[in-house]
Design an enzyme around this catalytic site. Sequence first.
Site, mmCIF file in Angstrom:
data_model
loop_
_atom_site.group_PDB
_atom_site.id
_atom_site.type_symbol
_atom_site.label_atom_id
_atom_site.label_comp_id
_atom_site.label_asym_id
_atom_site.label_seq_id
_atom_site.Cartn_x
_atom_site.Cartn_y
_atom_site.Cartn_z
ATOM 1 N N LYS A 53 0.857 -1.174 0.000
ATOM 2 C CA LYS A 53 0.000 0.000 0.000
ATOM 3 C C LYS A 53 0.896 1.228 0.000
ATOM 4 O O LYS A 53 1.701 1.430 0.900
ATOM 5 C CB LYS A 53 -0.906 -0.001 1.227
ATOM 6 C CG LYS A 53 -1.806 1.240 1.272
ATOM 7 C CD LYS A 53 -2.810 1.157 2.389
ATOM 8 C CE LYS A 53 -3.638 2.418 2.437
ATOM 9 N NZ LYS A 53 -4.603 2.390 3.545
ATOM 10 N N LYS B 293 -2.222 -1.636 -3.865
ATOM 11 C CA LYS B 293 -3.047 -0.434 -3.838
ATOM 12 C C LYS B 293 -2.182 0.811 -3.890
ATOM 13 O O LYS B 293 -1.199 0.866 -3.151
ATOM 14 C CB LYS B 293 -3.827 -0.468 -2.535
ATOM 15 C CG LYS B 293 -4.686 0.716 -2.258
ATOM 16 C CD LYS B 293 -5.278 0.560 -0.898
ATOM 17 C CE LYS B 293 -6.048 1.804 -0.576
ATOM 18 N NZ LYS B 293 -6.551 1.787 0.771
HETATM 19 C C1 PBG Z 1 -7.370 3.619 5.322
HETATM 20 C C2 PBG Z 1 -7.690 3.300 3.924
HETATM 21 C C3 PBG Z 1 -7.507 4.164 2.825
HETATM 22 C C4 PBG Z 1 -8.036 3.525 1.724
HETATM 23 C C5 PBG Z 1 -8.519 2.277 2.134
HETATM 24 N N1 PBG Z 1 -8.277 2.141 3.506
HETATM 25 C C6 PBG Z 1 -6.982 5.551 2.752
HETATM 26 C C7 PBG Z 1 -5.704 5.910 3.350
HETATM 27 O O1 PBG Z 1 -4.819 5.084 3.578
HETATM 28 O O2 PBG Z 1 -5.569 7.102 3.636
HETATM 29 C C8 PBG Z 1 -8.091 4.131 0.354
HETATM 30 C C9 PBG Z 1 -9.155 3.633 -0.576
HETATM 31 C C10 PBG Z 1 -9.448 4.525 -1.724
HETATM 32 O O3 PBG Z 1 -8.810 5.567 -1.950
HETATM 33 O O4 PBG Z 1 -10.384 4.180 -2.455
HETATM 34 N N2 PBG Z 1 -6.573 2.808 6.056
#
Ligand code: PBG
Length: 346
Positions: free
Chosen positions: A216, A270
Amino acid sequence: MTRQRPAPEADPLTRPDMEAILGGRRMRRNRRTDWSRRLVRENTLTVDDLIWPIFLVDGDSVTQAVPSMPGVDRLSVDRAVAAATRAAALRIPAIALFPYTDPDLRDPSGSEAINPDNLVCAATRAIKAAVPEVGIVVDVALDPYTSHGHDGLMVGEEIVNDATVEQLCIQALIQAEAGADVIAPSDMMDGRVGAIRRALDMKGFGHVQIMAYTAKYASAFYGPFRDAVGTAKTLTGDKRTYQMDPANGDEALREAELDVAEGADLLMVKPGMPYLDILWRIKEAFGLPTFAYQVSGEYAMIEAAARNGWIDGERAMMESLTAFKRAGADGILTYFAPRVAEKLSG
Ligand code: PBG
């Protein structure tokens, strides 16, 4: 005086000897007809590839538009049950739940995350009761619950790892107790997959799967999601001390190695489209079920361009999702899920 043109057949530049070049190898032959294109198609997107992320909000009969994600709403629990019922009818295998937590319930330690009656747990229970055949994926991270918007606990300026993991284990357990099928830690703390696996196993949730947000990245493409869960304004600073540097690829393989060793059942990359190389590498190296998250910013870009008439939104949607399949994805978390499922079912 008339200018003399060279005879076309005499000019090797405008009329090269195509037979010498191609020797009969013409790639376009297979593309000539629709039946042939279908016959040679290598990857196919099906409804079985979809996970539908849904935003939750308190209240009854509430549908609240998320302005930066046109076509996406926050739903109260009853409406989320209706959405899950729609998912079941469309044969979408699973949904993923994300809460917009009442700002009054947010505090520095994200205590609402471990309240067994919080929005996510309430929705999980209600959806499981109504449509047990739909898989429920729940996020494990503190950001929708903390007043500072970070995924972990803060001591001074630092996001502390091990104390956060302890709380994430409790969060995972109350979600499993509520009936969640898949625990998806998105926090990027070290060791959280192993710790959550142990906690689940010790409490009798050995059947609950873990989908690790393996790679991520600290991405600008999460912007609209932060609007949706209400962390855009609360977040102080950035998440670069725990989420990955977008410049790194090898490091994603080390993250995957750890998640696999710690017991992850499913891996995820992601954001999606800007990181197809990472998806491909992780799938190639480990062969586990590997998912891509087409995140909020990717959805917003396609929707914004489509709504301005700048691209064909329907085609961009299908093309983007097909690209994930080509890059090795076993499935995709996408806000387009219900639209795609409807399109695929004709
Ligand atoms: C939070 C989380 C995020 C997303 C999924 N879980 C955002 C972040 O890390 O700030 C992003 C999903 C998206 O942008 O569609 N832990």
